[in-house]
Design an enzyme around this catalytic site. Sequence first.
Site, PDB file in Angstrom:
ATOM      1  N   GLU A 318     -28.603  16.186  49.691  1.00 26.25           N
ATOM      2  CA  GLU A 318     -29.558  17.304  49.787  1.00 26.25           C
ATOM      3  C   GLU A 318     -30.888  16.836  49.217  1.00 26.25           C
ATOM      4  OE1 GLU A 318     -27.196  19.964  47.365  1.00 26.25           O
ATOM      5  OE2 GLU A 318     -26.210  20.818  49.127  1.00 26.25           O
ATOM      6  N   CYS A 414     -25.363  29.131  45.816  1.00 24.32           N
ATOM      7  CA  CYS A 414     -26.553  29.115  44.979  1.00 24.32           C
ATOM      8  C   CYS A 414     -27.730  29.841  45.620  1.00 24.32           C
ATOM      9  CB  CYS A 414     -26.948  27.674  44.652  1.00 24.32           C
ATOM     10  SG  CYS A 414     -27.107  26.607  46.082  1.00 24.32           S
TER      11      CYS A 414
END
Lengths: 651, 651
Positions: A318, A414
């Site tokens: 990521e 998240c």
Amino acid sequence: MNVQEIDLHKLTVNDPFLGQYQQLVRDVVIPYQWDALNDRIPEADPSHAIENFRIAAGQKSGEFYGMVFQDSDVAKWLEAVAWSLCQKPDANLEKTADEVIALIAAAQCPDGYLNTWFTVKEPEKRWTNLAECHELYTAGHMIEAAVAWFQATGKRNLLEVACRLADHIDSVFGAEEDKLQGYDGHPEIELALMRLFEVTQETRYLRLVNYFVEQRGTQPHFYDTEFDKRGGTWHWPNHGTAWMVKDKPYSQAHLPLSEQPVAIGHAVRFVYLMTGVAHLARLNHDESKRQDCLRLWQNMAQRQMYITGGIGSQSRGEAFSSDYDLPNDTVYAESCASIGLMMFARRMLELEADSQYADVMERALYNTVLGGMALDGKHFFYVNPLEVHPRTLKFNHIYDHVQPVRQRWFGCACCPPNIARVLTSIGHYIYTQSENTLYINLYIGNRVEVPVQDSTLKLCISGDYPWHEQVKITIESPHPIHHTLALRLPDWCSEAHVTLNNQAVEQDIRKGYLHITHTWQEGDALVLTLPMPVRRVYGNPLVRHVAGKVAIQRGPLVYCLEQADNGEELHNLWLPNDSECRVIEGKGIFARKILIQADGVKQSVADADRESLWHYDVSPGSRQAHTLTFIPWFSWANRGEGEMRIWINEK
Amino acid sequence: MNVQEIDLHKLTVNDPFLGQYQQLVRDVVIPYQWDALNDRIPEADPSHAIENFRIAAGQKSGEFYGMVFQDSDVAKWLEAVAWSLCQKPDANLEKTADEVIALIAAAQCPDGYLNTWFTVKEPEKRWTNLAECHELYTAGHMIEAAVAWFQATGKRNLLEVACRLADHIDSVFGAEEDKLQGYDGHPEIELALMRLFEVTQETRYLRLVNYFVEQRGTQPHFYDTEFDKRGGTWHWPNHGTAWMVKDKPYSQAHLPLSEQPVAIGHAVRFVYLMTGVAHLARLNHDESKRQDCLRLWQNMAQRQMYITGGIGSQSRGEAFSSDYDLPNDTVYAESCASIGLMMFARRMLELEADSQYADVMERALYNTVLGGMALDGKHFFYVNPLEVHPRTLKFNHIYDHVQPVRQRWFGCACCPPNIARVLTSIGHYIYTQSENTLYINLYIGNRVEVPVQDSTLKLCISGDYPWHEQVKITIESPHPIHHTLALRLPDWCSEAHVTLNNQAVEQDIRKGYLHITHTWQEGDALVLTLPMPVRRVYGNPLVRHVAGKVAIQRGPLVYCLEQADNGEELHNLWLPNDSECRVIEGKGIFARKILIQADGVKQSVADADRESLWHYDVSPGSRQAHTLTFIPWFSWANRGEGEMRIWINEK
């Protein structure tokens, strides 16, 4: 700069556009996420986060379920609730939150330690795997929630939990020989302790942040030391290796920050870290760290940021890739990374009121952050591509991380609560308040009161941003106040002009802010006109992915083509460089939004010609006039699955 | 069609271009690979393949090292040696090969089983994991080598090993209850047993191929059955799961072949499988399997094949993706896949002399297959991208499989010996010999003798293909022979013409072949003129990766831009659609090759403008005239690391 945070009780968002988002967060997102945290959304991945606290508190028996940082979802939800209560009191919601806080307090260990994963599963392994296990990250979110809850309600219940936790952390980490000379694999504690310092003025917290930042990336490397100490084990079994330990750049721990030349690694970790560092640099007057912030900001914003305010151009890790490597379809651009980018930008603005930071903050907010949530408030993007070709996604594994439509919840959840907390605390981003000047960064409609010397400046921003060009700033304080208002002149606007009570104002522009010093009286009206012609945007020639292509932007909004309006094969659409773009009013889900149309060209082809893959000498398509309809990119994928692209061919 | 294989003893390649490649294989590649197989190349990954045989034969003690299919590298090397000996006898080389064959025979088990991995490491686990362990694949390569060795030398030493192995396999696999109802995870045994049948006429081998093909993809699924039987273990530890067992499409085993609609999965497996199926369909007159071949060929060639003759557009699984998904930079396009594509094309041509198959065969040969090996014969590409931006490769993990320059050897060394064997046996691809007609598929210079009725037709193809347009076919048989020659008219050539002894010939064109029936006499000369203007190639409009772009081709050769000639930022180069392409003679490593130049445009930019990523309204580059120099793509990356691209912007 000496800056003071806006008190969100004294700020009411009444923006026709973002106000609706805030209402959506209150009415839909917060209740929905509460249901999710309690596993009451049948179609969604389970969360178990509240249940984990019950088990840790000894109120229930059972197994921990979820990520090692599952607690942070509860913390982010609490933070969103806190900021939401500032906007609109809600006794039931506050009661629920207080119950959650009591539960959290009950789950806290006598020594202040708080983390349900370790408490339930492996209490003896506390603080043995910082590289991978997010203990300080989770603590940081709890601390952020506590500060927000204290600021929103004045209640110290969660703040006391947070201080006990912070004190415990302070007793565990530090340069002293009997302490761990470490830091977390996922930055967050730094920015959280800075916030805790701001409300407690406890300098130990500031020193601890400084320790975490300066210890990061030094040798012998803490990740390796703790790895050896615990016998070479790692936390993430599916990964099959200790890569999170070994890959130091992933968590910006390969070098001391002062030696890091470029934004690198996991994008969320990077912006969370830098948010804390910028805050620290300001409060500690630390010039060296300020330089680190400037250098790494410039690299990120000038070489590694998408037009959408997305960062992190690759799925693996990521993470950032390298300068100018900005693929549109395989991009990651996590929603949380753009939220963290707003946080970083906010702290940079507090270091120096330079509109470049606000420009990025606005770019991230109005594009990737809003785009991270569906218009219904119940579906979310984790990954935010600039180009999607749904038919290909399931066959080519370079797209494994890309979803063509928003999902209801995530195993790693998240992003959804992060969007909720940033939207409810948006008031913190609208203004930067220094002793002498109130900087207006974002033109979100709101009514605010800010203390100025011994008085209170009240003003109201109104308009219909980002759709219409006029923003009105009206003074509502009953008594005259001499002060400076500094209005950001957005980078996308080349012809901004301002009048004060219908008179032109002096062009005192510094670092992108128009400064107006005046003795403000009730009824004074500043009118800021930000002409919003449709603008064509081109990439830096070093960005090979957009060579020959153009993007459409109006105001801060980046636009895109969707299959729903333009048919399939968006790659065969061309926008001639002399084609005029027309602004039209949207309908249906686009009501009160502005769409754009232009006369384009479609290269199409008869079925017979499609039989061959490669054609000699003659381009196989015939070109036909085709009206191109652009929608604001943040609102894509609200009509089911289809192709989408931002960058289109220009002839 | 009844076809007969060309006897490679009766064919001598004397092509100025491919002849050099054959010589390179003889002088450099075969000795070099022999050193590699014996671990005598210090900079290369070790092979240990010969050592494994010594250990299996009990001549040495030690551990097996390498892949589970490491033996196949030796087999492919032997096959290359065999075909090379047809071209040029070499007593020392033949002696070395005979020693290797003796070693192989010594490593064969008394029951005919032959596989050093299992024999050395886990003899009790033979035939327990076909899905993953390549036992039949490895056997297939050994059988292919044996057939080649027999055809090349007349020696039965390896053929006997192969027949014992095949007989053993026949005793293990089949529909009978006491046999395994299975097939290999990696097709190869099918095409190999077809070859073995051709030299032995043993119909059991044909039946066994038919069994393997028809059993594939049926339910209950063999992979699952054997997986359960062996207790759910898997071979590849690094992968962490039994994905090769579970992912049935990966090995074309998700459905019976007759129900498979598209080319899918691992590209090499697909073309190897189909090579065997096409051969089987012809010899068995199996119309259903012929239809399978046609259907899957069409899908592959019309929707999933690169302009370079590369197949397999994604790295994960070295696999096909989906129709028209042909990314240029993240492509896999394994060298072996294009070699397998040539093999499949050859068998399709034998089913039906349709030039579309030869067109693809030529495309693969002159582009990806030749490109797989460096001009020095010592470096190899496994992956063959159509676009490379070296600076980005090491930062963005979507490029993990891409190398910017050829490597010396590989841990999985399937490609280098595969290139050697296809180049040495190229004679098999030049002609398709049926009872009535000699089809000329490729215009590689050679002298050949083919039996026609009771006589022998001798002819010589000369010219300087693929650089020059004229190909001459001269009859050299001393006695008149009435026969048909069928000359392929390449798809890239729209104005081919042919004369016989300076007279125009009748235009009897069937499926892309010009048929000339004649009583051929010594000295008869066919002159085929294939004008080779530089051609612009465009993608099917459904290929989104090449929209607005053009590729340059001349003859069968695809051209590309390299940084060495054109500077950095190849994405900023444009070829105007009216720009004339000039043919020039190459120099240095390009001596005797033709390069192409054209007046293009470069979008460049002053350093100051580079500071910003995104620019409003005005494209940030200025356009300057820039001469574009194109080189044949197969010869890229012979001058160190640099950018390369085939598809360039067209204005």
